[in-house]
Design an enzyme around this catalytic site. Sequence first.
Site, short mmCIF file in Angstrom:
data_model
loop_
_atom_site.label_atom_id
_atom_site.label_comp_id
_atom_site.label_asym_id
_atom_site.label_seq_id
_atom_site.Cartn_x
_atom_site.Cartn_y
_atom_site.Cartn_z
N CYS A 26 -1.32 1.01 -0.89
CA CYS A 26 0.11 1.26 -1.03
C CYS A 26 0.46 2.59 -0.38
O CYS A 26 -0.40 3.44 -0.16
CB CYS A 26 0.49 1.23 -2.48
SG CYS A 26 -0.68 2.07 -3.46
N TYR A 34 -5.77 -12.41 -3.77
CA TYR A 34 -6.14 -11.10 -4.32
C TYR A 34 -6.42 -11.19 -5.82
O TYR A 34 -5.56 -11.60 -6.60
CB TYR A 34 -4.97 -10.16 -4.02
CG TYR A 34 -4.95 -8.77 -4.61
CD1 TYR A 34 -6.11 -8.06 -4.88
CD2 TYR A 34 -3.73 -8.14 -4.85
CE1 TYR A 34 -6.05 -6.76 -5.39
CE2 TYR A 34 -3.66 -6.86 -5.34
CZ TYR A 34 -4.82 -6.18 -5.62
OH TYR A 34 -4.74 -4.91 -6.12
N HIS A 72 -8.35 -4.95 -9.25
CA HIS A 72 -7.64 -3.79 -9.81
C HIS A 72 -7.06 -4.01 -11.21
O HIS A 72 -6.27 -3.20 -11.68
CB HIS A 72 -6.51 -3.34 -8.86
CG HIS A 72 -7.04 -2.77 -7.58
ND1 HIS A 72 -6.65 -3.23 -6.35
CD2 HIS A 72 -7.93 -1.79 -7.34
CE1 HIS A 72 -7.28 -2.55 -5.40
NE2 HIS A 72 -8.07 -1.67 -6.00
N ASP A 130 -11.77 2.25 -8.11
CA ASP A 130 -11.78 1.95 -6.69
C ASP A 130 -11.51 3.22 -5.87
O ASP A 130 -12.18 3.48 -4.88
CB ASP A 130 -10.71 0.88 -6.41
CG ASP A 130 -10.80 0.29 -5.01
OD1 ASP A 130 -11.87 0.41 -4.39
OD2 ASP A 130 -9.81 -0.30 -4.56
#
Length: 686
Positions: free
Chosen positions: A30, A169, A172, A265
């Site tokens: 992002c 996806y 996360h 991550d």
Amino acid sequence: MRNPIHDILFEPVRLGPVTAPNRFYQVPHCTGMGHRYPQSEAAHRGVKAAGGWGVVSTQETEIHPTSDITPANEARLWDDRDIPALRLVTDAVHEHGSLAAIQLVHNGLHSANRYSRRIPLAPSDAPVDSDDPVNARMMDKADIRAFRRWHVDAARRSKAAGFDIVYVYAGHDMTLLQHFLLQRHNHRTDEYGGSLQNRLRLFREVIADTRDAVGDTCAIAVRFAVEELLGPEGIRHDVEAREVIEALAEEPDLWDVNMSDWSNDSQTSRFAKEGYQEPYTEFVKSVTTRPVVGVGRYTSSDTMVRLVRQGKLDMIGAARPSIADPYLPRKIDEGRLEEIRECIGCNICVSGDNTSVPFRCTQNPTAGEEWRRGWHPEIITQPNRTEAYLVIGGGPAGLEAARTLVKAGNDVIVAEASDRWGGRVTIESQLPGLAEWARVRDWRMWQLRQVQNAELYLNSPLSATDVLEYGTANVAIATGSCWRGDGAGRTHRRPLAFLQSGHVLTPDNAMQGGLEQDVATGPIVIFDDDLFYLGSALAEVAAATGRRVVFVTPAPIVAPWSKFTLEQHRIQKRLMDLDVEIVPNSKLAGMDATSLTLECVYSGRTRQIDCGTLVPVTARLPNDQLWTDLGARQADWQDAGLRKVTRIGDCYAPGLIAAAVHAGHEYAREAMGMDTVLREDMNGNV
Ligand code: ADP
Ligand code: SF4
């Protein structure tokens, strides 16, 4: 010229129906620019493609109003009207021959849908994972069918927008597909719950749907988190993750594997070094023949070559290293390794997204400014007329100003008062875990040392008289700031006179050996009203002295702002592991030689604690004496040859290192008349 050892990094990689021109892969990340600033977003991605990243991805892209994570500003593909904004991205990426990837997402119980007001969806009834007083609803079969249809629609729109790679996806702890996989979120008893085969049913279906919809021309990438560091509560790389990849091994055209949640991550350099994901992701290639991309803050070309040679990764994934240096691949290609601006792992970029604004980068001041201000990370146009500059102060602001001016052909003198370059970066990089921050200094010094038009002087504290004697037309004052020792800051808006009755070390002193040399006995108390990293870093230094350490803060938790850099829970744990006593919700109410009086910020109740040494980490003041002195002699400027004097960085207003670097860059561009500020609306109109 490229070193042949790096040739392997420039081999093309076939991804289903498309081919990546090399192994450099900017994984989805992002930017805080998302759907609200599409021109900015496109320009940022375009610069990455120009810099040689063979694949450039978007950030996560919401596929439907039931996946609305407002106020976060991600990309959006709710309907056809969102296609043109994303077309800007693919055009910008294709212009340089790279592939464009889109990370489609449904956020499941991670989205409270504050803007769309739709009820969030989840495998089972549960509150959303933010503090919002909102519950997600258990999806029935009709919901599941609808979700699959939305994903297909979004995949088709992605293709229409020109994307080459479409993601499915599950990572996360932020995506519906991962929520279905995880036992802690999925309590269903139908064919979508229970056994692992059942829990991955939806994942498998959506991969197949996406392939059917767009797989003829688009590669299907699967992003899957293989480790959550939660033990049996989560996915473990050596248990379920392996089974998932075995079960779906050949279904995608590319596996993009990483750790979850985001704080695992994107770990900071304070807590993890380059390659920290390798032990968790290296097994993946042994279970699939499909290409694998992984991340780990890779900035070293040797490490990249090793990863490919050892068969651990096919493509080198990067988010932060590509932000800090969008031209990293090209620099390796052209044998310019020393010019790589390495990420320092500070996560200031992440804080931009977490505060819902276009991100900034400590190392790369042009990040997020590519379109709005027309700043390019590598290209600085020569001004019509070069000039002479005197930069006073060799911290991040001064060094960035100097290297930018020099690159444009100006003559620059840099005068630094102390016997070392780097200012606060040099000092702070000696704190526990922060060594990589010195890269801010090292990259700029390397640049400045390569050129003839920079004169660099240490041990040169300049006074107003000195500056007038130099008589340089343009003067930048980058003399930094110093920490207050009087307790004034956010909580105590005025100095605390009672601190004079006790033993106080300022943070500047404490950072530079003051704690180790301190002869006082009794506990060291850190009073942290700054709320970011320094208070806790000093608590670590204090703990290493062997004295008892107490961390007092008006906040309810340690270092609350560090939640935006994904570090808060790690910092809190580290202090607990070091037996630092944490006293939250407290301000200072009195002090004598052996004790402090604390006051509860809610109840006003007071209590005394033992204190041998107090370090108040509250606020900084600009070192602006030189500015004031020069201002007082403005009548002499013209005769001396001075035309313009400017304060920059912490000397203007103390802030983040990223802000000082940005200020240095901004000064240089503005001084050379190369700055524009553009505004856009949400459709990308200027
Ligand atoms: P910033 O973050 O704005 O770059 P820093 O505090 O990191 O600020 O760096 C400021 C630098 O300026 C320090 O290295 C300091 O030694 C130097 N400095 C301060 N006053 C003077 C001066 N009068 N002449 C030359 N250098 C100075
Ligand atoms: Fe790296 Fe920090 Fe820049 Fe993020 S802000 S890319 S962590 S240097």
